[in-house]
Scaffold this active site. Structure first.
Site, PDB file in Angstrom:
ATOM      1  N   HIS A 138      -3.397   7.543   2.958  1.00 35.12           N
ATOM      2  CA  HIS A 138      -3.777   6.232   2.426  1.00 35.12           C
ATOM      3  C   HIS A 138      -5.190   5.920   2.915  1.00 35.12           C
ATOM      4  O   HIS A 138      -5.533   6.181   4.071  1.00 35.12           O
ATOM      5  CB  HIS A 138      -2.783   5.184   2.928  1.00 35.12           C
ATOM      6  N   ASN A 143     -10.154   0.273  -0.159  1.00 34.22           N
ATOM      7  CA  ASN A 143      -8.688   0.327  -0.044  1.00 34.22           C
ATOM      8  C   ASN A 143      -8.071  -0.132  -1.367  1.00 34.22           C
ATOM      9  O   ASN A 143      -8.050  -1.324  -1.666  1.00 34.22           O
ATOM     10  CB  ASN A 143      -8.232  -0.576   1.110  1.00 34.22           C
ATOM     11  N   CYS A 151       0.813  -1.230   0.000  1.00 35.29           N
ATOM     12  CA  CYS A 151       0.000   0.000   0.000  1.00 35.29           C
ATOM     13  C   CYS A 151       0.844   1.277   0.000  1.00 35.29           C
ATOM     14  O   CYS A 151       0.335   2.355  -0.312  1.00 35.29           O
ATOM     15  CB  CYS A 151      -0.938   0.014   1.200  1.00 35.29           C
TER      16      CYS A 151
HETATM   17  O1  UT7 Z   1      -3.837  -0.872   3.667  1.00 36.39           O
HETATM   18  C1  UT7 Z   1      -2.887  -1.530   4.421  1.00 36.39           C
HETATM   19  C2  UT7 Z   1      -3.063  -1.328   5.856  1.00 36.39           C
HETATM   20  N1  UT7 Z   1      -4.312  -1.878   6.292  1.00 36.39           N
HETATM   21  C3  UT7 Z   1      -4.924  -1.349   7.311  1.00 36.39           C
HETATM   22  O2  UT7 Z   1      -4.457  -0.366   7.832  1.00 36.39           O
HETATM   23  C4  UT7 Z   1      -6.157  -2.035   7.826  1.00 36.39           C
HETATM   24  C5  UT7 Z   1      -6.142  -2.011   9.325  1.00 36.39           C
HETATM   25  N2  UT7 Z   1      -7.233  -2.729   9.963  1.00 36.39           N
HETATM   26  C6  UT7 Z   1      -8.525  -2.350   9.880  1.00 36.39           C
HETATM   27  O3  UT7 Z   1      -8.876  -1.447   9.148  1.00 36.39           O
HETATM   28  C7  UT7 Z   1      -9.525  -3.033  10.789  1.00 36.39           C
HETATM   29  O4  UT7 Z   1      -8.823  -3.818  11.731  1.00 36.39           O
HETATM   30  C8  UT7 Z   1     -10.540  -3.927  10.034  1.00 36.39           C
HETATM   31  C9  UT7 Z   1     -11.534  -3.057   9.311  1.00 36.39           C
HETATM   32  C10 UT7 Z   1      -9.812  -4.842   9.083  1.00 36.39           C
HETATM   33  C11 UT7 Z   1     -11.322  -4.787  11.041  1.00 36.39           C
HETATM   34  O5  UT7 Z   1     -11.952  -3.964  12.006  1.00 36.39           O
HETATM   35  P1  UT7 Z   1     -11.809  -4.303  13.556  1.00 36.39           P
HETATM   36  O6  UT7 Z   1     -12.614  -3.322  14.270  1.00 36.39           O
HETATM   37  O7  UT7 Z   1     -10.344  -4.358  13.853  1.00 36.39           O
HETATM   38  O8  UT7 Z   1     -12.494  -5.701  13.647  1.00 36.39           O
HETATM   39  P2  UT7 Z   1     -11.878  -7.097  14.162  1.00 36.39           P
HETATM   40  O9  UT7 Z   1     -10.959  -7.663  13.145  1.00 36.39           O
HETATM   41  O10 UT7 Z   1     -11.399  -6.941  15.563  1.00 36.39           O
HETATM   42  O11 UT7 Z   1     -13.202  -7.971  14.193  1.00 36.39           O
HETATM   43  C12 UT7 Z   1     -14.290  -7.654  15.069  1.00 36.39           C
HETATM   44  C13 UT7 Z   1     -15.444  -8.599  14.796  1.00 36.39           C
HETATM   45  C14 UT7 Z   1     -15.013 -10.061  14.786  1.00 36.39           C
HETATM   46  O12 UT7 Z   1     -16.078 -10.825  15.359  1.00 36.39           O
HETATM   47  P3  UT7 Z   1     -15.997 -11.297  16.907  1.00 36.39           P
HETATM   48  O13 UT7 Z   1     -14.755 -12.136  16.998  1.00 36.39           O
HETATM   49  O14 UT7 Z   1     -15.929 -10.027  17.704  1.00 36.39           O
HETATM   50  O15 UT7 Z   1     -17.263 -12.052  17.069  1.00 36.39           O
HETATM   51  C15 UT7 Z   1     -14.943 -10.393  13.316  1.00 36.39           C
HETATM   52  O16 UT7 Z   1     -15.169 -11.764  13.057  1.00 36.39           O
HETATM   53  O17 UT7 Z   1     -16.000  -8.335  13.497  1.00 36.39           O
HETATM   54  C16 UT7 Z   1     -16.072  -9.556  12.745  1.00 36.39           C
HETATM   55  N3  UT7 Z   1     -15.918  -9.244  11.336  1.00 36.39           N
HETATM   56  C17 UT7 Z   1     -16.949  -8.927  10.543  1.00 36.39           C
HETATM   57  N4  UT7 Z   1     -18.258  -8.826  10.778  1.00 36.39           N
HETATM   58  C18 UT7 Z   1     -19.059  -8.480   9.745  1.00 36.39           C
HETATM   59  C19 UT7 Z   1     -14.770  -9.185  10.605  1.00 36.39           C
HETATM   60  N5  UT7 Z   1     -15.056  -8.846   9.347  1.00 36.39           N
HETATM   61  C20 UT7 Z   1     -16.391  -8.672   9.277  1.00 36.39           C
HETATM   62  C21 UT7 Z   1     -17.272  -8.316   8.242  1.00 36.39           C
HETATM   63  N6  UT7 Z   1     -18.592  -8.225   8.519  1.00 36.39           N
HETATM   64  N7  UT7 Z   1     -16.841  -8.040   6.996  1.00 36.39           N
END
Ligand code: UT7
Length: 324
Positions: free
Chosen positions: A251, A281, A113
């Site tokens: 970004h 993204n 990225c």
């Molecule tokens: O471009 C390169 C750099 N990339 C980044 O900077 C991305 C950085 N990370 C992020 O933007 C975020 O971490 C994400 C958007 C990827 C994820 O958000 P989060 O708030 O960190 O969520 P999480 O991974 O902690 O997941 C929270 C919950 C989980 O469920 P439980 O375990 O709490 O029951 C996931 O399974 O959300 C669930 N989950 C979803 N639910 C509905 C993960 N993806 C989804 C989804 N729809 N698409």
């Protein structure tokens, strides 16, 4: 002293729009979750026969047109991409002649990225040393091709697009400074599971293609911390203050990361260019896409001070301070 100056910008998005509601129909996700956790409402996705090179070619043409530069005048072409058309020739080489560029140096830079920040940094150095007068710089991706559409944790995030700029040597700044970094200790947090010399078995699970794997939450925390450091480094290197900035062009990975950066910089969100809601993204394409949008709609004006920053797989991260 030679500086490089941006004299034209261009971009290209695929036609096909995929909304969060479209994704709700094919995976266990909701529009509400995607909007609240990422800020994304929709993204652009290429058709099967549409490639990174095709998007890049259009973005580059538009940048050359905006700069009013004959392609024959370009003496270096640098492309940031992590989703090249082929392993080789590089995507830069594949489209060099289609664009009408001469036998100038043409290369891809893979910094995930941060690819555009790396490409811009390389291009700027060539201009500063006097080795190049006019350089075409592009960031282009088709992340959708290495996304596993059955995995909601990544499939809702990544998308396709391309952005480009033309740099010209100038006595006036221009690009004031660029800063690039990497730390391979974090390779496993954001990676593709297959490549050329390893990962064949894993690729079979995604129809023979590598797929993006990300430990999103951990990436998020390091991204916010690291980007906070690089903006301080960038301002410090130029002896400038946060209040001197006119625009932040970040970004576009996650609106929550973008607003965290705006808070760190004490900037109003009106001075932050946001496209993640419509573009998702797009990796190396996200910063030049956002830049082009804000230049073309008249928000960014000549003389404005711009801070560009990106963070991605590697980890890699980079920034540029630009007097537009
Ligand atoms: O471009 C390169 C750099 N990339 C980044 O900077 C991305 C950085 N990370 C992020 O933007 C975020 O971490 C994400 C958007 C990827 C994820 O958000 P989060 O708030 O960190 O969520 P999480 O991974 O902690 O997941 C929270 C919950 C989980 O469920 P439980 O375990 O709490 O029951 C996931 O399974 O959300 C669930 N989950 C979803 N639910 C509905 C993960 N993806 C989804 C989804 N729809 N698409």
């Amino acid at each position: 002293m030679n500086y490089s100056r941006i004299i034209g910008t261009g971009s290209c998005l695929p036609e096909k729009i995929v909304t969060n509601h479209d994704l709700e129909k094919i995976m266990d996700t909701t529009d509400q979750w995607i909007r609240e956790r990422t800020g994304i409402r929709e993204r652009r996705i290429t058709e099967d026969d549409e490639t990174t090179g095709m998007l890049a070619e259009k973005a580059c043409r538009r940048a050359l047109e905006a700069a009013d530069v004959d392609p024959a005048e370009i003496d270096l072409f640098v492309m940031g991409t992590t989703t090249p058309d082929l392993v080789f020739p590089s995507t830069a080489c594949l489209i060099q002649k289609k664009l009408g560029l001469p036998d100038c140096g043409a290369m891809d830079v893979n910094a995930a990225c941060s690819g555009f920040m790396y490409a811009l940094s390389v291009a700027d150095k060539f201009v500063r040393t006097g080795d190049a007068q006019k350089v075409l710089v592009c960031g282009a991706e088709t992340l959708s091709k290495i996304t596993n559409w059955e995995k909601r944790d990544t499939a809702v995030l990544f998308a396709d697009g391309a952005g480009a700029v033309v740099l010209e040597a100038s006595e006036e700044p221009g690009v004031l400074s660029t800063h690039i970094h990497a730390n391979g200790d974090y390779a496993d947090l954001l990676t593709s599971n297959a490549g050329v010399s390893r990962g064949w078995e894993a690729a079979k699970e995604n129809g023979g293609r590598p797929e993006v794997e990300m430990r999103g939450n951990e990436v998020f925390k390091v991204a916010v911390r690291t980007l906070g450091r690089i903006v301080e480094e960038t301002l410090g290197a130029n002896d400038l203050r946060k209040s001197d900035l006119d625009w932040l062009i970040p970004h576009q990975a996650n609106l929550r990361i973008i607003t965290a950066m705006a808070r760190k910089l004490e900037m109003d969100m009106d001075n932050v260019v946001v496209t993640v809601d419509r573009h998702g993204n797009t990796s190396a394409a996200s910063v030049p896409l956002a830049l082009d949008e804000a230049v073309r709609d008249g928000r960014i004006k000549q003389g404005d001070l711009l801070l560009l920053e990106a963070f991605g797989g590697g980890f890699t991260w980079g920034s540029a301070l630009i007097r537009y």
